[in-house]
Design a protein around this motif. Structure first.
Motif, mmCIF file in Angstrom:
data_model
loop_
_atom_site.group_PDB
_atom_site.id
_atom_site.type_symbol
_atom_site.label_atom_id
_atom_site.label_comp_id
_atom_site.label_asym_id
_atom_site.label_seq_id
_atom_site.Cartn_x
_atom_site.Cartn_y
_atom_site.Cartn_z
ATOM 1 N N SER A 193 0.939 -1.300 -0.187
ATOM 2 C CA SER A 193 0.138 -0.046 -0.106
ATOM 3 C C SER A 193 0.569 1.399 0.106
ATOM 4 O O SER A 193 0.459 2.609 0.015
ATOM 5 C CB SER A 193 -1.002 -0.060 1.254
ATOM 6 O OG SER A 193 -0.338 0.216 2.577
ATOM 7 N N PRO B 142 3.337 2.442 -2.217
ATOM 8 C CA PRO B 142 3.373 3.372 -3.358
ATOM 9 C C PRO B 142 2.097 4.167 -3.679
ATOM 10 O O PRO B 142 1.044 3.580 -3.403
ATOM 11 C CB PRO B 142 3.760 2.244 -4.600
ATOM 12 C CG PRO B 142 4.287 1.219 -3.984
ATOM 13 C CD PRO B 142 3.483 0.910 -2.594
ATOM 14 N N ASP B 143 2.370 5.235 -4.338
ATOM 15 C CA ASP B 143 1.165 6.217 -4.626
ATOM 16 C C ASP B 143 0.745 5.916 -5.936
ATOM 17 O O ASP B 143 1.440 6.277 -6.851
ATOM 18 C CB ASP B 143 1.562 7.859 -4.483
ATOM 19 C CG ASP B 143 0.515 8.432 -4.900
ATOM 20 O OD1 ASP B 143 -0.816 8.127 -5.028
ATOM 21 O OD2 ASP B 143 0.721 9.952 -5.147
ATOM 22 N N THR B 144 -0.332 5.031 -6.163
ATOM 23 C CA THR B 144 -0.519 4.483 -7.454
ATOM 24 C C THR B 144 -1.469 5.483 -8.186
ATOM 25 O O THR B 144 -1.742 5.349 -9.318
ATOM 26 C CB THR B 144 -1.628 3.284 -7.365
ATOM 27 O OG1 THR B 144 -2.698 3.498 -6.335
ATOM 28 C CG2 THR B 144 -0.785 2.194 -6.664
ATOM 29 N N THR C 263 0.184 8.180 -9.318
ATOM 30 C CA THR C 263 1.443 8.630 -10.222
ATOM 31 C C THR C 263 1.825 7.397 -10.761
ATOM 32 O O THR C 263 1.797 6.146 -10.503
ATOM 33 C CB THR C 263 2.516 8.834 -9.345
ATOM 34 O OG1 THR C 263 3.182 8.022 -8.504
ATOM 35 C CG2 THR C 263 1.952 10.247 -8.530
ATOM 36 N N GLY D 100 4.379 5.504 -8.923
ATOM 37 C CA GLY D 100 3.971 4.757 -7.853
ATOM 38 C C GLY D 100 3.281 3.394 -8.436
ATOM 39 O O GLY D 100 3.435 2.424 -7.879
ATOM 40 N N VAL D 101 2.688 3.420 -9.690
ATOM 41 C CA VAL D 101 2.019 2.136 -10.226
ATOM 42 C C VAL D 101 3.449 1.164 -10.606
ATOM 43 O O VAL D 101 3.245 0.061 -10.415
ATOM 44 C CB VAL D 101 1.393 2.439 -11.570
ATOM 45 C CG1 VAL D 101 1.215 1.433 -12.393
ATOM 46 C CG2 VAL D 101 0.282 3.302 -11.253
ATOM 47 N N ARG D 102 4.490 1.953 -11.202
ATOM 48 C CA ARG D 102 5.502 1.110 -11.428
ATOM 49 C C ARG D 102 6.051 0.367 -10.020
ATOM 50 O O ARG D 102 6.510 -0.750 -10.188
ATOM 51 C CB ARG D 102 6.743 1.818 -12.040
ATOM 52 C CG ARG D 102 8.095 1.341 -12.629
ATOM 53 C CD ARG D 102 9.473 2.063 -12.346
ATOM 54 N NE ARG D 102 9.529 2.623 -10.909
ATOM 55 C CZ ARG D 102 10.324 3.595 -11.000
ATOM 56 N NH1 ARG D 102 11.090 4.045 -11.969
ATOM 57 N NH2 ARG D 102 10.455 4.090 -9.735
ATOM 58 N N ASN D 103 6.291 1.252 -9.040
ATOM 59 C CA ASN D 103 6.887 0.766 -7.738
ATOM 60 C C ASN D 103 5.990 -0.508 -7.398
ATOM 61 O O ASN D 103 6.370 -1.512 -6.974
ATOM 62 C CB ASN D 103 6.893 1.762 -6.950
ATOM 63 C CG ASN D 103 8.159 2.810 -7.222
ATOM 64 O OD1 ASN D 103 8.840 2.101 -8.264
ATOM 65 N ND2 ASN D 103 8.182 3.974 -6.432
ATOM 66 N N ARG D 104 4.505 -0.148 -7.464
ATOM 67 C CA ARG D 104 3.739 -1.320 -6.869
ATOM 68 C C ARG D 104 3.763 -2.583 -7.627
ATOM 69 O O ARG D 104 3.683 -3.800 -7.257
ATOM 70 C CB ARG D 104 2.288 -0.923 -6.848
ATOM 71 C CG ARG D 104 1.205 -1.695 -6.774
ATOM 72 C CD ARG D 104 1.282 -2.096 -5.320
ATOM 73 N NE ARG D 104 0.019 -3.124 -5.108
ATOM 74 C CZ ARG D 104 -0.909 -3.048 -4.607
ATOM 75 N NH1 ARG D 104 -1.536 -1.831 -4.074
ATOM 76 N NH2 ARG D 104 -1.821 -3.928 -4.228
ATOM 77 N N ALA D 105 3.983 -2.235 -9.101
ATOM 78 C CA ALA D 105 4.196 -3.522 -9.978
ATOM 79 C C ALA D 105 5.417 -4.102 -9.616
ATOM 80 O O ALA D 105 5.440 -5.570 -9.682
ATOM 81 C CB ALA D 105 4.191 -3.070 -11.593
ATOM 82 N N GLU E 83 4.773 -6.202 -6.492
ATOM 83 C CA GLU E 83 4.004 -7.268 -6.723
ATOM 84 C C GLU E 83 4.872 -8.314 -7.304
ATOM 85 O O GLU E 83 4.318 -9.733 -7.034
ATOM 86 C CB GLU E 83 2.618 -6.993 -7.668
ATOM 87 C CG GLU E 83 1.477 -5.956 -6.956
ATOM 88 C CD GLU E 83 0.860 -6.799 -6.086
ATOM 89 O OE1 GLU E 83 0.607 -7.867 -6.277
ATOM 90 O OE2 GLU E 83 -0.391 -6.016 -5.501
#
Length: 154
Positions: free
Chosen positions: A106, A108-110, A112, A115-120, A123
């Motif tokens: 939770s 990363p700021d998705t 941005t 943030g989407v890249r970091n979350r990916a 994951e």
């Protein structure tokens, strides 16, 4: 090692180990090195408080060196041939709980792109068990998005 396609990191570590061994033994002629010298070197690594994994790696580098010297007929008697291999019990890394993973995922700021890249990335690491360096070495050409596959070299 480069001809056998070892990673650059492995070549660097093994080179460091060989330099360390040469400095410890102090003999310029590989034919003058004995099994006793190897045992003293192993003891020296222990005295210097090397961890078991590092001792195993350093010793593996030395054994590979002597195997190479024997194959090239630079030495005719391999002083490392009769030495028993050192083994390390496998240490399992601690596994985060589901709650800890939810907290991590939770972060990363998705909202941005970063943030989407970091979350990916998070994951992918968590769901596949990739090691850090394997993830860093991934290339776009390693991905097959249609099949949902990635070719990982580790």
């Amino acid at each position: 090692m480069k001809a056998r396609r070892y990673s650059p990191k492995s070549v660097e570590v093994y080179s460091r180990a060989i330099r360390d061994f040469a400095a410890h033994v102090g003999k310029r002629d590989a034919r003058a090195i004995t099994g006793r010298d190897l045992e003293k070197y192993r003891g020296g690594l222990l005295d210097r408080k090397f961890k078991a994994a590092s001792i195993i790696t350093y010793f593996r580098a030395v054994k590979l060196l002597f195997r190479y010297l024997e194959e090239q007929q630079i030495i005719f008697e391999n002083p490392a041939a009769g030495l028993p291999p050192m083994r390390q019990t496998a240490l399992l890394q601690p596994v985060p709980s589901e709650e800890e993973m939810q907290i991590l995922l939770s972060q990363p700021d998705t909202a941005t792109a970063v943030g989407v890249r970091n979350r990916a990335i998070l994951e992918t690491l968590y769901s596949t068990g990739l090691r850090r360096q394997e993830a860093l070495d991934l290339k776009v050409s390693s991905l097959n998005l249609q099949e949902g596959r990635a070719r990982v070299m580790g």
